[in-house]
Design a protein around this motif. Sequence first.
Motif, mmCIF file in Angstrom:
data_model
loop_
_atom_site.group_PDB
_atom_site.id
_atom_site.type_symbol
_atom_site.label_atom_id
_atom_site.label_comp_id
_atom_site.label_asym_id
_atom_site.label_seq_id
_atom_site.Cartn_x
_atom_site.Cartn_y
_atom_site.Cartn_z
ATOM 1 N N TYR A 169 -29.162 103.822 -29.209
ATOM 2 C CA TYR A 169 -29.754 102.495 -29.379
ATOM 3 C C TYR A 169 -31.163 102.364 -28.815
ATOM 4 O O TYR A 169 -31.844 101.386 -29.110
ATOM 5 C CB TYR A 169 -28.848 101.433 -28.741
ATOM 6 C CG TYR A 169 -27.564 101.249 -29.501
ATOM 7 C CD1 TYR A 169 -27.475 100.329 -30.536
ATOM 8 C CD2 TYR A 169 -26.438 102.019 -29.214
ATOM 9 C CE1 TYR A 169 -26.303 100.165 -31.257
ATOM 10 C CE2 TYR A 169 -25.262 101.867 -29.929
ATOM 11 C CZ TYR A 169 -25.205 100.937 -30.940
ATOM 12 O OH TYR A 169 -24.047 100.778 -31.655
ATOM 13 N N ALA A 201 -22.617 96.053 -24.941
ATOM 14 C CA ALA A 201 -21.847 97.123 -24.289
ATOM 15 C C ALA A 201 -22.051 98.455 -25.013
ATOM 16 O O ALA A 201 -22.185 99.499 -24.366
ATOM 17 C CB ALA A 201 -20.365 96.754 -24.247
ATOM 18 N N LEU A 202 -22.070 98.420 -26.352
ATOM 19 C CA LEU A 202 -22.320 99.653 -27.100
ATOM 20 C C LEU A 202 -23.685 100.242 -26.729
ATOM 21 O O LEU A 202 -23.813 101.456 -26.535
ATOM 22 C CB LEU A 202 -22.276 99.386 -28.607
ATOM 23 C CG LEU A 202 -20.905 99.228 -29.246
ATOM 24 C CD1 LEU A 202 -21.041 98.727 -30.680
ATOM 25 C CD2 LEU A 202 -20.151 100.552 -29.211
ATOM 26 N N PHE A 204 -25.404 99.818 -23.949
ATOM 27 C CA PHE A 204 -25.401 100.333 -22.574
ATOM 28 C C PHE A 204 -24.568 101.608 -22.446
ATOM 29 O O PHE A 204 -24.906 102.505 -21.681
ATOM 30 C CB PHE A 204 -24.893 99.273 -21.595
ATOM 31 C CG PHE A 204 -25.931 98.247 -21.257
ATOM 32 C CD1 PHE A 204 -27.050 98.580 -20.511
ATOM 33 C CD2 PHE A 204 -25.793 96.941 -21.702
ATOM 34 C CE1 PHE A 204 -28.013 97.636 -20.200
ATOM 35 C CE2 PHE A 204 -26.751 95.980 -21.391
ATOM 36 C CZ PHE A 204 -27.862 96.331 -20.641
ATOM 37 N N ASN A 205 -23.484 101.678 -23.201
ATOM 38 C CA ASN A 205 -22.614 102.851 -23.132
ATOM 39 C C ASN A 205 -23.132 104.038 -23.929
ATOM 40 O O ASN A 205 -22.714 105.177 -23.690
ATOM 41 C CB ASN A 205 -21.198 102.498 -23.600
ATOM 42 C CG ASN A 205 -20.487 101.600 -22.609
ATOM 43 O OD1 ASN A 205 -20.722 101.674 -21.410
ATOM 44 N ND2 ASN A 205 -19.634 100.721 -23.122
ATOM 45 N N HIS A 206 -24.002 103.795 -24.899
ATOM 46 C CA HIS A 206 -24.560 104.854 -25.753
ATOM 47 C C HIS A 206 -26.075 104.664 -25.875
ATOM 48 O O HIS A 206 -26.593 104.450 -26.973
ATOM 49 C CB HIS A 206 -23.905 104.826 -27.140
ATOM 50 C CG HIS A 206 -22.420 104.860 -27.091
ATOM 51 N ND1 HIS A 206 -21.711 106.016 -26.858
ATOM 52 C CD2 HIS A 206 -21.496 103.869 -27.236
ATOM 53 C CE1 HIS A 206 -20.419 105.731 -26.867
ATOM 54 N NE2 HIS A 206 -20.264 104.445 -27.082
ATOM 55 N N PRO A 207 -26.781 104.744 -24.772
ATOM 56 C CA PRO A 207 -28.214 104.419 -24.813
ATOM 57 C C PRO A 207 -29.021 105.292 -25.766
ATOM 58 O O PRO A 207 -29.967 104.796 -26.392
ATOM 59 C CB PRO A 207 -28.669 104.604 -23.362
ATOM 60 C CG PRO A 207 -27.626 105.437 -22.715
ATOM 61 C CD PRO A 207 -26.349 105.157 -23.444
ATOM 62 N N ARG A 251 -20.037 100.300 -36.749
ATOM 63 C CA ARG A 251 -20.327 100.482 -35.323
ATOM 64 C C ARG A 251 -19.309 99.759 -34.448
ATOM 65 O O ARG A 251 -18.981 100.215 -33.366
ATOM 66 C CB ARG A 251 -21.718 99.934 -34.982
ATOM 67 C CG ARG A 251 -22.862 100.706 -35.587
ATOM 68 C CD ARG A 251 -24.170 100.036 -35.190
ATOM 69 N NE ARG A 251 -25.313 100.596 -35.887
ATOM 70 C CZ ARG A 251 -26.413 100.993 -35.287
ATOM 71 N NH1 ARG A 251 -26.531 100.897 -33.975
ATOM 72 N NH2 ARG A 251 -27.414 101.472 -35.978
ATOM 73 N N HIS A 252 -18.875 98.590 -34.912
ATOM 74 C CA HIS A 252 -17.954 97.742 -34.141
ATOM 75 C C HIS A 252 -16.867 97.224 -35.097
ATOM 76 O O HIS A 252 -16.979 96.141 -35.666
ATOM 77 C CB HIS A 252 -18.754 96.595 -33.512
ATOM 78 C CG HIS A 252 -17.953 95.555 -32.823
ATOM 79 N ND1 HIS A 252 -16.910 95.836 -31.977
ATOM 80 C CD2 HIS A 252 -18.059 94.196 -32.851
ATOM 81 C CE1 HIS A 252 -16.403 94.687 -31.520
ATOM 82 N NE2 HIS A 252 -17.080 93.692 -32.040
#
Length: 133
Positions: free
Chosen positions: A37, A28-29, A31-34, A104-105
């Motif tokens: 990443y 999800a991280l 996809f939400n912050h391409p 990050r998480h």
Amino acid sequence: MDGVLIHLFAPDVPVQLIAADDIGAFAALAFNHPAAYLGESLEIAGDELTPLQTVSLISSVLDREITYRQVPIDDAAGLGGDAARAFANRRGLWRADIPALRERHPDLLGFPAWLKRGGAARIEKLLTAAATA
């Protein structure tokens, strides 16, 4: 099934672990912050324990003895290159930077937290089902 954790690694070799929910959280991280990443390879883990530490934690939480047995090297010969490296590498195969991953998480689960959040109940269910089968 009989209260024995069976794995490829020697009992004192650290193994990095990750909860399935945390795999989803990292996806999800991404996809939400391409932009953060894209093109990055990220090795993920939430904890690092030896098999003996793992069975000790499970035993403590379930209040029953869980033991560890390493797969004999001859039994793992047909599993391919990763299995051979697992036997040869005394430091484990993974190198996730767990503290950096927690940045990050922050809700990244360690093994004790995973056990408390339902992992122990799932293990107990498997053990109970195996005993009644």
